[in-house]
Design a protein around this motif. Structure first.
Motif, PDB file in Angstrom:
ATOM      1  N   ARG A   5       0.868  -1.177   0.000  1.00 36.69           N
ATOM      2  CA  ARG A   5       0.000   0.000   0.000  1.00 36.69           C
ATOM      3  C   ARG A   5       0.903   1.224   0.000  1.00 36.69           C
ATOM      4  O   ARG A   5       1.920   1.253   0.679  1.00 36.69           O
ATOM      5  CB  ARG A   5      -0.873   0.066   1.274  1.00 36.69           C
ATOM      6  N   SER A   6       0.522   2.237  -0.775  1.00 37.89           N
ATOM      7  CA  SER A   6       1.331   3.452  -0.791  1.00 37.89           C
ATOM      8  C   SER A   6       1.059   4.251   0.474  1.00 37.89           C
ATOM      9  O   SER A   6       0.029   4.104   1.124  1.00 37.89           O
ATOM     10  CB  SER A   6       1.019   4.285  -2.034  1.00 37.89           C
ATOM     11  N   LEU A   7       2.011   5.085   0.799  1.00 34.45           N
ATOM     12  CA  LEU A   7       1.899   5.940   1.973  1.00 34.45           C
ATOM     13  C   LEU A   7       2.519   7.283   1.627  1.00 34.45           C
ATOM     14  O   LEU A   7       3.617   7.336   1.068  1.00 34.45           O
ATOM     15  CB  LEU A   7       2.639   5.312   3.154  1.00 34.45           C
ATOM     16  N   LEU A   8       1.839   8.360   1.945  1.00 38.18           N
ATOM     17  CA  LEU A   8       2.385   9.688   1.708  1.00 38.18           C
ATOM     18  C   LEU A   8       1.959  10.599   2.849  1.00 38.18           C
ATOM     19  O   LEU A   8       0.764  10.802   3.074  1.00 38.18           O
ATOM     20  CB  LEU A   8       1.887  10.253   0.374  1.00 38.18           C
ATOM     21  N   ILE A   9       2.941  11.119   3.568  1.00 37.50           N
ATOM     22  CA  ILE A   9       2.699  12.120   4.598  1.00 37.50           C
ATOM     23  C   ILE A   9       3.505  13.352   4.189  1.00 37.50           C
ATOM     24  O   ILE A   9       4.714  13.420   4.423  1.00 37.50           O
ATOM     25  CB  ILE A   9       3.103  11.628   6.000  1.00 37.50           C
ATOM     26  N   ASN A  10       2.851  14.279   3.526  1.00 33.28           N
ATOM     27  CA  ASN A  10       3.549  15.422   2.930  1.00 33.28           C
ATOM     28  C   ASN A  10       4.069  16.410   3.960  1.00 33.28           C
ATOM     29  O   ASN A  10       5.108  17.034   3.758  1.00 33.28           O
ATOM     30  CB  ASN A  10       2.614  16.149   1.963  1.00 33.28           C
ATOM     31  N   LYS A  11       3.346  16.579   5.040  1.00 28.95           N
ATOM     32  CA  LYS A  11       3.728  17.562   6.056  1.00 28.95           C
ATOM     33  C   LYS A  11       3.843  16.860   7.409  1.00 28.95           C
ATOM     34  O   LYS A  11       3.040  17.081   8.314  1.00 28.95           O
ATOM     35  CB  LYS A  11       2.713  18.699   6.113  1.00 28.95           C
ATOM     36  N   ALA A  12       4.865  16.029   7.520  1.00 25.82           N
ATOM     37  CA  ALA A  12       5.046  15.277   8.770  1.00 25.82           C
ATOM     38  C   ALA A  12       5.430  16.218   9.914  1.00 25.82           C
ATOM     39  O   ALA A  12       4.838  16.189  10.987  1.00 25.82           O
ATOM     40  CB  ALA A  12       6.117  14.201   8.581  1.00 25.82           C
ATOM     41  N   ASP A  13       6.457  17.047   9.682  1.00 28.18           N
ATOM     42  CA  ASP A  13       6.924  18.027  10.670  1.00 28.18           C
ATOM     43  C   ASP A  13       7.121  17.404  12.051  1.00 28.18           C
ATOM     44  O   ASP A  13       6.635  17.892  13.058  1.00 28.18           O
ATOM     45  CB  ASP A  13       5.955  19.204  10.757  1.00 28.18           C
ATOM     46  N   ILE A  14       7.895  16.310  12.080  1.00 20.74           N
ATOM     47  CA  ILE A  14       8.220  15.633  13.341  1.00 20.74           C
ATOM     48  C   ILE A  14       9.585  16.149  13.788  1.00 20.74           C
ATOM     49  O   ILE A  14      10.569  16.061  13.052  1.00 20.74           O
ATOM     50  CB  ILE A  14       8.274  14.109  13.144  1.00 20.74           C
ATOM     51  N   ARG A  15       9.670  16.650  15.010  1.00 19.48           N
ATOM     52  CA  ARG A  15      10.912  17.242  15.498  1.00 19.48           C
ATOM     53  C   ARG A  15      11.364  16.561  16.783  1.00 19.48           C
ATOM     54  O   ARG A  15      10.561  16.318  17.678  1.00 19.48           O
ATOM     55  CB  ARG A  15      10.734  18.736  15.760  1.00 19.48           C
ATOM     56  N   LEU A  16      12.672  16.306  16.846  1.00 19.83           N
ATOM     57  CA  LEU A  16      13.248  15.725  18.053  1.00 19.83           C
ATOM     58  C   LEU A  16      14.729  16.067  18.104  1.00 19.83           C
ATOM     59  O   LEU A  16      15.504  15.645  17.242  1.00 19.83           O
ATOM     60  CB  LEU A  16      13.061  14.199  18.079  1.00 19.83           C
ATOM     61  N   ALA A  17      15.117  16.857  19.096  1.00 21.85           N
ATOM     62  CA  ALA A  17      16.530  17.175  19.347  1.00 21.85           C
ATOM     63  C   ALA A  17      17.264  17.630  18.087  1.00 21.85           C
ATOM     64  O   ALA A  17      18.381  17.189  17.817  1.00 21.85           O
ATOM     65  CB  ALA A  17      17.233  15.964  19.958  1.00 21.85           C
TER      66      ALA A  17
END
Length: 270
Positions: A5-17
């Motif tokens: 299955r395809s997956l697309l998260i265009n604006k994930a914006d996950i931040r860590l350190a």
């Protein structure tokens, strides 16, 4: 990824350190495109080829691509791709940014079996979490994405490799399994191994034919039989093998042996 299955998260914006994930995509190249023209990005990019073959092209040369090949690039690196088979490759692509001091050179490498298994496991979990989310990041997905990116950066030597966990290699796995007693909490074993539980179970089953839980059950039953044969009280045996509820222990023991623990004693075994 047999059931793709395809997956697309265009604006994930996950931040860590200081590490920021911008975009996550799992897809095949478009069938009508035999190649991807040279281009560059303002961000870092990691591309893991899960299937397919071809050539990853850079201004300074090219590298062969096959399942398990990882390409990690800093910003501004011109790159292109030319596939070598009719079937478009399946790729995991992560766009991300890190502080400049941590950037490494463009890297092309192959993930080892353990790394590739860990990434596939993370992706399967991520796909389950993202089902029906219409491209919107679910907060539970962030840890799987970060863990995947860190695995890729480590494989490309963008992060320092940590020593192999206790379960690494046959000797390490044997030492780990030797610590599994009748009353050992399985979560402690998983934490000591450094692996996720599903992956550790696969390693243990390949080595012993049993899952981690089945191995502990086997040792718990053997110890319970031994103590009962010595004439210990059922309550004391239950406590010794890590089952705090005596009634539950009695039901469990009967399921395993067909006998009540109160009847499993010297006169039965002797």
């Amino acid at each position: 990824m047999r059931h793709f299955r395809s997956l697309l998260i265009n604006k994930a914006d996950i931040r860590l350190a200081g590490l920021r994930v911008l975009k996550v995509a799992l897809h095949r190249h478009l069938p009508e495109h035999a190649s991807i023209d040279q281009h560059r990005h303002r961000w870092c990019q990691a591309i893991l080829y899960l299937s397919g073959r071809g050539q990853q092209e850079f201004a300074t040369g090219e590298a062969r691509v096959e399942p398990g090949t990882l390409v990690v690039m800093p910003p501004g690196v011109p790159h292109a791709f030319r596939r070598a088979t009719e079937r478009p490759p399946l790729c995991l692509m992560l766009d991300f940014s890190v502080p400049k001091a941590r950037l490494g050179p463009a890297a092309v490498c192959s993930l080892n079996r353990s790394e590739l298994s860990q990434v596939r496991q993370n992706l399967a979990y991520l796909l389950r979490l993202q089902t029906g989310s219409a491209g919107v990041l679910r907060w539970e997905s962030a840890s799987a994405i970060h863990q995947t990116l860190i695995t890729l950066m480590r494989a490309a030597n963008w992060l320092e490799r940590v020593p192999q966990p206790a379960a690494g290699g046959a000797g390490g796995l044997g030492r780990l399994l030797s610590t599994v007693g009748p009353a050992t909490p399985l979560r402690q074993v998983v934490q000591r191994s450094g692996y996720q539980r599903d992956h550790l179970n696969r390693l243990v089953k390949a080595e012993t034919g049993l899952t981690l839980g089945q191995l502990r059950t086997q040792r718990r039953l053997a110890r319970a039989k031994e103590l009962l044969s010595q004439g210990l009280r059922v309550a004391d045996v239950a406590d010794a093998v890590g089952v705090l509820d005596q009634s539950y222990f009695a039901r469990w023991f009967r399921r395993q042996t067909g006998q009540a623990p109160s009847r499993w004693g010297p006169r039965i075994l002797g």
